[in-house]
Design an enzyme around this catalytic site. Structure first.
Site, short mmCIF file in Angstrom:
data_model
loop_
_atom_site.label_atom_id
_atom_site.label_comp_id
_atom_site.label_asym_id
_atom_site.label_seq_id
_atom_site.Cartn_x
_atom_site.Cartn_y
_atom_site.Cartn_z
N PRO A 1 0.82 -1.08 0.11
CA PRO A 1 0.03 -0.16 -0.08
C PRO A 1 0.81 1.23 -0.09
O PRO A 1 1.99 1.36 0.71
CB PRO A 1 -0.96 0.03 1.32
CG PRO A 1 -0.17 -1.14 2.08
CD PRO A 1 0.58 -1.88 1.15
N GLU A 2 0.52 2.34 -0.71
CA GLU A 2 1.16 3.51 -0.92
C GLU A 2 0.26 4.52 -0.15
O GLU A 2 -0.62 4.26 0.40
CB GLU A 2 1.57 3.94 -2.33
CG GLU A 2 2.29 2.57 -2.96
CD GLU A 2 2.55 3.01 -4.42
OE1 GLU A 2 2.81 3.91 -4.98
OE2 GLU A 2 3.24 1.95 -4.97
#
Ligand SMILES: [Zn+2]
Length: 271
Positions: A2-3
């Site tokens: 996840p960013e």
């Protein structure tokens, strides 16, 4: 992994459930994440969550005198559990909250971690202190990035993914913002003009906002705290689209492996 958009979406969803509420106790089913879950989190009892913050890819729970710093690693998910739900093998942590909800942490690959920091001033912790600016703030601007790129001969994509330069941008959003900016990912940073950098900075912000608005990108196992997938995947131009046709020029999207990371680009649209 996840960013920034995915972490921001998670933070925004859990915020109203947690802020001002108490953690009654925790249930730890497996201590062995990337780092061993600390004793303070195991024995937590009646601790009020004063605030919830995001910095880079970290989610921080600010307690009365301490903070909990959470990183989701590659495959971590935080879930809001409102009814009895069957425990799965990878459900490692439950925080039982006084409003009858459970915040559940699940992580298949266990590269995520939970840190106990002995102060509510979490910004001083070694995890947070070294981080560069947030891309959605004014500190991250064309002049800032241009001054840095002028001195660096590394590929621009590698530079964008360095947390000490700007936080929260990984493979997905660096690939996408470079495509929209018509810049090849392996261009040396110091060959970019000020105009190119200005366009790039603007597009990074645009893409991150758009992804947050669409619930993030679910390419691997990312789901939001309600268990829903993000909708940004349908907007992707290049990421994981190798051998598919470019949405702009209809040539094939290419994939290149650089330093063990895949890079996706269009050799016609990007120069
Ligand atoms: Zn193209």
């Amino acid at each position: 992994m996840p960013e920034l958009p995915e972490i921001e979406v998670i933070k925004n969803i859990i915020y109203p459930y947690l802020k001002g509420n108490n953690i009654n106790y925790s249930i730890i089913r497996n201590r062995k994440l990337k780092y061993l879950i600390p004793q303070e989190i195991i024995s937590i009892s009646n601790e009020k969550i004063i605030n919830i913050k995001r910095r880079g890819r970290y989610i921080i729970f600010i307690l009365k005198n301490n903070s909990i710093i959470i990183h989701l690693g590659m495959t971590g998910n935080l879930l809001i559990i409102q009814n009895n739900k069957k425990i799965k093998t990878y459900d490692h942590i439950d925080l039982v909250i006084n409003n009858h909800i459970i915040l559940r942490y699940s992580d298949i690959r266990k590269f995520g971690f939970w840190i106990w920091y002995n102060s509510k001033h979490y910004k001083n912790s070694i995890f947070i202190k070294k981080l560069g600016p947030e891309p959605l703030t004014n500190t991250f601007n064309s002049l800032y990035l241009y001054r840095i790129t002028q001195k660096k001969k590394i590929p621009i994509k590698v530079l964008l993914m360095m947390n000490e330069i700007v936080v929260g941008i990984g493979n997905i959003y660096s690939s996408e913002s470079l495509f929209i900016s018509k810049i090849l990912p392996y261009r040396k940073a110091n060959t970019l003009t000020f105009i190119e950098i200005s366009i790039l900075v603007k597009n990074i912000k645009y893409i991150l906002y758009k992804s947050i608005k669409n619930g993030g990108t679910s390419i691997y196992n990312y789901i939001d705290p309600y268990g829903r997938k993000g909708n940004y995947s349908k907007f992707l131009f290049v990421y994981k689209r190798n051998n598919k046709l470019c949405k702009i020029c209809k040539t094939k999207i290419l994939k290149m492996i650089h330093r063990n990371r895949s890079t996706f680009f269009c050799s016609v649209c990007q120069i």
